[in-house]
Each structure stands twice: as structure tokens, then as C-alpha cells.
Design a protein around this motif. Sequence first.
Motif, PDB file in Angstrom:
ATOM      1  N   VAL A 179     -58.064  -8.205  38.987  1.00 26.61           N
ATOM      2  CA  VAL A 179     -56.864  -8.944  38.575  1.00 26.61           C
ATOM      3  C   VAL A 179     -57.242 -10.361  38.166  1.00 26.61           C
ATOM      4  O   VAL A 179     -56.745 -10.890  37.154  1.00 26.61           O
ATOM      5  N   ARG A 180     -58.104 -10.987  38.939  1.00 25.97           N
ATOM      6  CA  ARG A 180     -58.521 -12.348  38.589  1.00 25.97           C
ATOM      7  C   ARG A 180     -59.263 -12.372  37.257  1.00 25.97           C
ATOM      8  O   ARG A 180     -59.060 -13.288  36.437  1.00 25.97           O
ATOM      9  N   GLU A 181     -60.110 -11.375  37.010  1.00 23.42           N
ATOM     10  CA  GLU A 181     -60.806 -11.298  35.727  1.00 23.42           C
ATOM     11  C   GLU A 181     -59.813 -11.079  34.587  1.00 23.42           C
ATOM     12  O   GLU A 181     -59.951 -11.650  33.498  1.00 23.42           O
ATOM     13  N   MET A 182     -58.805 -10.247  34.839  1.00 22.53           N
ATOM     14  CA  MET A 182     -57.778 -10.003  33.825  1.00 22.53           C
ATOM     15  C   MET A 182     -57.054 -11.302  33.487  1.00 22.53           C
ATOM     16  O   MET A 182     -56.854 -11.629  32.295  1.00 22.53           O
ATOM     17  N   ASN A 183     -56.648 -12.061  34.512  1.00 23.05           N
ATOM     18  CA  ASN A 183     -55.932 -13.315  34.254  1.00 23.05           C
ATOM     19  C   ASN A 183     -56.822 -14.324  33.535  1.00 23.05           C
ATOM     20  O   ASN A 183     -56.358 -15.080  32.678  1.00 23.05           O
ATOM     21  N   ARG A 184     -58.128 -14.348  33.883  1.00 24.13           N
ATOM     22  CA  ARG A 184     -59.037 -15.252  33.178  1.00 24.13           C
ATOM     23  C   ARG A 184     -59.102 -14.900  31.696  1.00 24.13           C
ATOM     24  O   ARG A 184     -59.085 -15.778  30.830  1.00 24.13           O
ATOM     25  N   ARG A 185     -59.159 -13.595  31.407  1.00 24.62           N
ATOM     26  CA  ARG A 185     -59.210 -13.169  30.010  1.00 24.62           C
ATOM     27  C   ARG A 185     -57.906 -13.457  29.283  1.00 24.62           C
ATOM     28  O   ARG A 185     -57.917 -13.779  28.090  1.00 24.62           O
ATOM     29  N   LEU A 186     -56.773 -13.316  29.983  1.00 27.18           N
ATOM     30  CA  LEU A 186     -55.491 -13.591  29.342  1.00 27.18           C
ATOM     31  C   LEU A 186     -55.381 -15.053  28.920  1.00 27.18           C
ATOM     32  O   LEU A 186     -54.704 -15.370  27.922  1.00 27.18           O
ATOM     33  N   LEU A 187     -56.036 -15.931  29.646  1.00 29.39           N
ATOM     34  CA  LEU A 187     -55.993 -17.358  29.317  1.00 29.39           C
ATOM     35  C   LEU A 187     -57.126 -17.777  28.389  1.00 29.39           C
ATOM     36  O   LEU A 187     -57.164 -18.921  27.935  1.00 29.39           O
ATOM     37  N   SER A 188     -58.046 -16.820  28.118  1.00 27.62           N
ATOM     38  CA  SER A 188     -59.194 -17.142  27.277  1.00 27.62           C
ATOM     39  C   SER A 188     -58.926 -16.715  25.837  1.00 27.62           C
ATOM     40  O   SER A 188     -58.338 -15.656  25.596  1.00 27.62           O
ATOM     41  N   PRO A 189     -59.360 -17.522  24.859  1.00 25.32           N
ATOM     42  CA  PRO A 189     -59.128 -17.152  23.447  1.00 25.32           C
ATOM     43  C   PRO A 189     -59.796 -15.838  23.055  1.00 25.32           C
ATOM     44  O   PRO A 189     -59.286 -15.104  22.212  1.00 25.32           O
ATOM     45  N   ASP A 190     -60.955 -15.528  23.660  1.00 27.66           N
ATOM     46  CA  ASP A 190     -61.663 -14.304  23.296  1.00 27.66           C
ATOM     47  C   ASP A 190     -61.462 -13.197  24.337  1.00 27.66           C
ATOM     48  O   ASP A 190     -62.274 -12.274  24.442  1.00 27.66           O
ATOM     49  N   GLY A 191     -60.398 -13.295  25.114  1.00 27.35           N
ATOM     50  CA  GLY A 191     -60.167 -12.317  26.175  1.00 27.35           C
ATOM     51  C   GLY A 191     -59.940 -10.910  25.662  1.00 27.35           C
ATOM     52  O   GLY A 191     -60.349  -9.924  26.280  1.00 27.35           O
ATOM     53  N   LYS A 192     -59.304 -10.797  24.498  1.00 28.37           N
ATOM     54  CA  LYS A 192     -58.994  -9.464  23.973  1.00 28.37           C
ATOM     55  C   LYS A 192     -60.224  -8.713  23.490  1.00 28.37           C
ATOM     56  O   LYS A 192     -60.178  -7.494  23.330  1.00 28.37           O
ATOM     57  N   THR A 193     -61.305  -9.434  23.237  1.00 27.31           N
ATOM     58  CA  THR A 193     -62.520  -8.780  22.733  1.00 27.31           C
ATOM     59  C   THR A 193     -63.592  -8.651  23.813  1.00 27.31           C
ATOM     60  O   THR A 193     -64.721  -8.279  23.514  1.00 27.31           O
ATOM     61  N   ALA A 194     -63.251  -8.976  25.054  1.00 25.41           N
ATOM     62  CA  ALA A 194     -64.228  -8.885  26.136  1.00 25.41           C
ATOM     63  C   ALA A 194     -64.587  -7.428  26.408  1.00 25.41           C
ATOM     64  O   ALA A 194     -63.864  -6.498  26.036  1.00 25.41           O
ATOM     65  N   HIS A 195     -65.723  -7.221  27.071  1.00 26.67           N
ATOM     66  CA  HIS A 195     -66.206  -5.865  27.319  1.00 26.67           C
ATOM     67  C   HIS A 195     -65.229  -5.112  28.235  1.00 26.67           C
ATOM     68  O   HIS A 195     -64.572  -5.712  29.093  1.00 26.67           O
ATOM     69  N   PRO A 196     -65.128  -3.797  28.095  1.00 23.45           N
ATOM     70  CA  PRO A 196     -64.192  -3.018  28.912  1.00 23.45           C
ATOM     71  C   PRO A 196     -64.638  -2.943  30.371  1.00 23.45           C
ATOM     72  O   PRO A 196     -65.820  -2.826  30.675  1.00 23.45           O
ATOM     73  N   ILE A 197     -63.662  -3.006  31.266  1.00 25.10           N
ATOM     74  CA  ILE A 197     -63.897  -2.831  32.697  1.00 25.10           C
ATOM     75  C   ILE A 197     -63.034  -1.670  33.178  1.00 25.10           C
ATOM     76  O   ILE A 197     -61.806  -1.682  33.000  1.00 25.10           O
ATOM     77  N   ILE A 198     -63.664  -0.662  33.776  1.00 22.51           N
ATOM     78  CA  ILE A 198     -62.955   0.479  34.339  1.00 22.51           C
ATOM     79  C   ILE A 198     -62.997   0.336  35.860  1.00 22.51           C
ATOM     80  O   ILE A 198     -64.073   0.385  36.468  1.00 22.51           O
TER      81      ILE A 198
END
Length: 715
Positions: A452-471
Motif C-alpha cells: 500500500v505504501r509503495e502504491m501511494n508513493r507511485r500515485l504521487l510520483s510522475p512516473d508511477g504509472k510506468t513503474a514495474h508491476p508488483i504482484i
Amino acid sequence: MTDTTPRPVNGHTLPKLHPVPPELLDKVPAPSTPTELPVKPQVKAQPKVRAHIRAARAAKRAATHDSTRNVGRLAVRHTGYLAGGARIVTRRAWDGRSAARYERMIRAAEAAGNLDEAKEWEERGQQFRAARHRRRMELLTSPQQLAKSALAGTGVGVGVVLGTGIALAIANEDIGDVLVPALFLMDTIRWAVMIGAVVWGVASVILPWAILAGLWAVGQHQHTAPQWALPAKMRNGEGAPITPSIVVTAMRDLGVASLKKAIKEMGDVGAQMLSPIVIAGCGVEVDVHLPSGVSTEEIQNRRRKLAENLNRHEHEVFISIPPSPRTVRLWIADSGALDEPIGPSPLVTDMDVTANYKTGRAPWGQDLRGDAALVTLYQRMLLITGLSNQGKTASLRSLALWLAFDPAVEFRIGDLKGIGDWAMFKGLATVLIQGPTDEHVIAVTEMVEEGVREMNRRLLSPDGKTAHPIIILIDEAQIAYGSGAIDAAKNPYGGSRATSRYFRGIKAIHDQGRAVNVTTWEGTQDPTNENLPKRSREGNHIRSSLVLGTESQASMALGDSAIKGGAAPHKLRQGLDKGTVVVAGDGIQLAPGQTSVTVRTHYIDEDAAKEIAARAKTRRSEVTTRDEAEAPAATVDFLADIIKVVGDEPRMLTQDVLQRLTELNRSEYGSWTFADLKTYLEPLGAEPCKTNGKMHVSAERLIAAVLMRSQDADE
């Protein structure tokens, strides 16, 4: 004096006899002269009679012998095929030459209450009659036209032959060449007659047998022989091919009065309800258009009876609802075909297999039609459930093994069974937790919260949508939902309330994780509201289920719409249909209008899984796997954070509290709602209250809650 002493007779002593008085002896009548009874003379059977008896007995034994019965049954069967084939071909020919077919269709449409269809068939019948009348009228004038055509053709032919001969004579300067084309034509005709005579002689011998063979083939395909003469397997109905008449009879005998009445009124054309029967994998598929007054639900509720009417087991008949109104689609397996295993997974047979998370499709197994069942996993939350020991882990693991061949995908795995089913992912997954205890549940929960914390970091990051997939994969998730462990702030790890840390983490990823390539895969047993909360199961894009015990559990696993559309994991056979999953939702290709598909998944055993994982590791850079032995992250005290954001205010609007909590710790409170805040504070006696028509959080109640918690801790 009479001797009355007992004497032994044949080893036995007779009782003592008393003498008879003399006066009684005088009264006994004298015995009459014995007469001999007539003796019936023995008559010996004559040799001819004995021979006839023996012959009759031998004939009876021969007639009742199994070999004789089999030969007789064989003769009657093939004679029936021949006679039935002749009858069918004759009827087809009659239908082609007359309007009988159109009359039957009109009566059937009227019986089904479909007047528009009846009118259409009537128009077709009129067109057929008009065309037939036109052809017959043309036959009256055809002899004259044929004679004229023959005369004209002969004249043209003679002219062409003479013209060719004249041209040839001029070219060769020999008048005799004028007749060369005519002589060539006559030779050609002579050879054609000779060849025709030979061919006709052979054909006159072969043609009758070919006709008989054709008639026999038609009868054999339609099984026109008497039932008792058919092979034993067909006499018992086992494995009998599905024909329109069998389907119509099965529908008629379902016990639906309106359906039975409508079919009877249709006469011998009840099959007009059916679409063409097509081969579909290891069975056949047919759409049944129901008459007016018959609902699809009535047919679905009689699945077992329909299967038995079709000479099949219940698990060999699947009923779904296609887009057409008042129609059911039947898939009927070949007898015993579903008990045969499908082929091995491409992961086992293809040494050069590759995977692409965004554009690829995982080879999961085969659908009932025999087509490959390919699953799109890109940004899909996945849930698989079922009873224990039915292949849940193997089905989930086969998807993860395929995706492991994409080096960009990161796995974080929590196996709450802990018997090594996921051990081959050590070196593939960055986190691998294995075990069923509360300590393992705590580690899995913190793994989810870290996601969840990684998800929120990506949501606030400009390149969050292109980050590597996490399962984030949790097997046996029901252990996490049912855990009674609590943290230092007395927040439960398990449960389905807003205070449940595991549930909150899963729900937060379901809400926003897809957009930044953070997804969850959960495997759980025996779904109930306690071990699989509603908001958690409904947040999955792909919902799949192995065999379940009840229809209510099936609705929890797949959703009500899928069950109403024909999905029936509760109809699968426990222990026999291992690895067979019913899949609903997005991610797998469904036929138009279908809400689910049944997939027979490839089984990959543990040894093969280890070999596949080893091949996948060669495609990746070295991965260091963290296990549950490492120290967990610090826990969050929700009550202390709420008191902190309220500060010195005597009360604060709930929306302001939520906003400040999000600013304080977005990873923990970014997904909180008014209901979540109330659910957490209500057990503490500090729930929001209304002041001046608006909901506020009271600082006084918060302080009282802190004091009460301190007292409980001291006790």
C-alpha cells in the motif's frame, strides 16, 4: 399261549404286544383272495421319435445360445440400418419435391405461438410452389425447344467439321483431307461408346452396392435399428450420440407442463426449437429456443434431470444463457470425456516459453470446447477459491510460473499454508513468507501494507504509472481474514471491519493499485462472509472458483450475475473435478453474452514447477528473497494519530479529520472514508456526533478512549 416277549427287529426292540381275545378273532372276516393290479406296460420310444426330440433340443440350445443371439441381433441391426436409411432418404427426397416441410414448419411455429415465423414459412411455401409450377410449365415446352436446339446444334457441328476439313485440304493441297475431321469425330464417338460400355458394365455391378452402402450409412448414423438390436453400450444409452430428436425428447420430459404441451402441438418437428448441433471440443453444443411461457430458469433448475434424459451424468451437461431471449445453450460432453486428463501445460513442453505482463496471455488450460483458455493478467486483481484439496494452489501457481518468465514482474508471496508449495519461488520473489501461525499472518499483513505504501508513493510520483508491476500473492488468505492477532494498539490483523489491518490493506490496493501496476492475487478456501469479506471479493477483476459445497458459496465466489447466467461450481464433483475452475469477470475471453467460462486447468506437479522456476530464474537478474524471519515494520496507532490531528480543538469536522490524517500518513489513511472512521471509533466510545447539523469528532471522547485503553492495558 402267545409269546409276548419283545424281540429285536432290524436292531430295534418292538414294544410288548397284548394277546387278542378269542371272541374277537371269530368276528374278524376272512381275507379275500388278493387280486393283482394291472401293470402299465413300458413303451419304448421309437428311434425316429428320439431323434426328433434330440434335434429339437439341439435347435433350442442353438437358438438361445449367446453367439446365435449376437448374430441375429447383428443381422437385424444392419437390416434396420438399411431400411431406416431408405426411409430417411425417401423422406428427404419427398421434402425436397413437395411443400410438406413448409407445412410442418408452419404448424410448429403456430404451436410455439410465433405467428411472425409462421407467416414467414407460409411465404416461403408460396414461393416454393410458384417456382415448382414454373418449372413444370417449362417442361411442357422443353421438347420443342430441345428439338430446335438439337437441329441447330447438328447444323452448326456439321458446318464446323466441313469447314475444318476444307481448311485442312487447302493447307495440305489434298482434297482427301476434307473428310479427316469427320473421320476423327467418328473414331472419337466409337471409342467413347466402347469405354462407356466397359464402364457401364462395371458400374451396373457396383452402383447397386454403392447405393445400399449409402443407405446403410445414413441409417447407421441415425441409429434406425430397433433398440434391442443396437450394441450393448447404445442399448444402455451410454455414450449415445446427441441428435435433435434426443434433445427434444429430453426437453419434453423435463416435467415442465407448458413446454411438454408446446412440443406435443409441434408434432414431429419439435426440433425446430434447436439450432444446428455443432461439435465443441469433447462434446457438442446446441441452442434451444424455448416456447412462450417457458423461462430459462426452469430449465437451469432441472439440470440433473435434463442430463439423465440425455443419457449423461449431471457434470457432463452445462447450461448457459446466450444473448438471444428465451434461449438456453447446452454443452453436452461425450460420455466419460471429462474424466480424461487434458494435455500438459506449454510451460512443461516448451523450453523457450516467454511471457509479457502487458500484452501476453497465460496458458491456463482448456475450456469445454477444447480451445486454449488464455488469461490476461495485466492490471487484474485475481481471486481463486474452492474447497480444500481441489487444486487451488496448483491452479494459482501455474499462472505465477508463467508470469515469472517476464523479468519486469516483482512477486511478493505469502503462503499461509506453509508446506512448501511455493518454495520454488525463492530466488524469484522478493518476499516469500511460508507458515500458518499468527506471526506469519502479521508478516503477510505488513507485506500487504508495504505494498500500500509503495502504491501511494507511485500515485504521487510522475512516473508511477510506468513503474514495474508488483504482484502481491496470498495463498490461504482465509487464515489472514480469520486471525485473532492484534497489534500493540489493539488493532486486529484479521477480520472484515475497518480496523482489520489486512482487510484495509487489500481493500486499499483494490481501490487504486491497478492504476500503478500494484495488484493482489488471493487464494482462499470455502468462502464465507467471515473468511472472505464482500468488499474484498468484489474488488477482484478475475473471480474463479473450483468445486464448492453450496450455491450461496458459489454466489460469493463469482457473483450473483454469473450464477444466474449458468455458472455452477457447486455442481462440480469433489475429488473428481480437481483443477476445473469456473471463471467470471474480466481477463478471460467469454462468448458474447456469457458471464462465465469453465476451464480445465493444466496440472503442473511440484517437480515440474521447480524445473520451470529454475528456467525462469535464468531469464532474470539475481533476486534476494526476504522471508518472515526479518524484523517487521513499525505499527501505526490510529487513535494516537487521530488525537494528534485534532490537537487542541474541542471538536473537529469529520471531513477535516480525514483530510489531516491523509496529510499525516497517506499510505495508511489515503483510502479511509467517513464509514471507516466511524467503524474504528465506535467500539472505543468515541464515534463522531452531530453538532449544529454536522458530524464532529469530540476531543473529550478521544481522551476518554485513551484512558479506557490504558486501564485495559494495566489489567
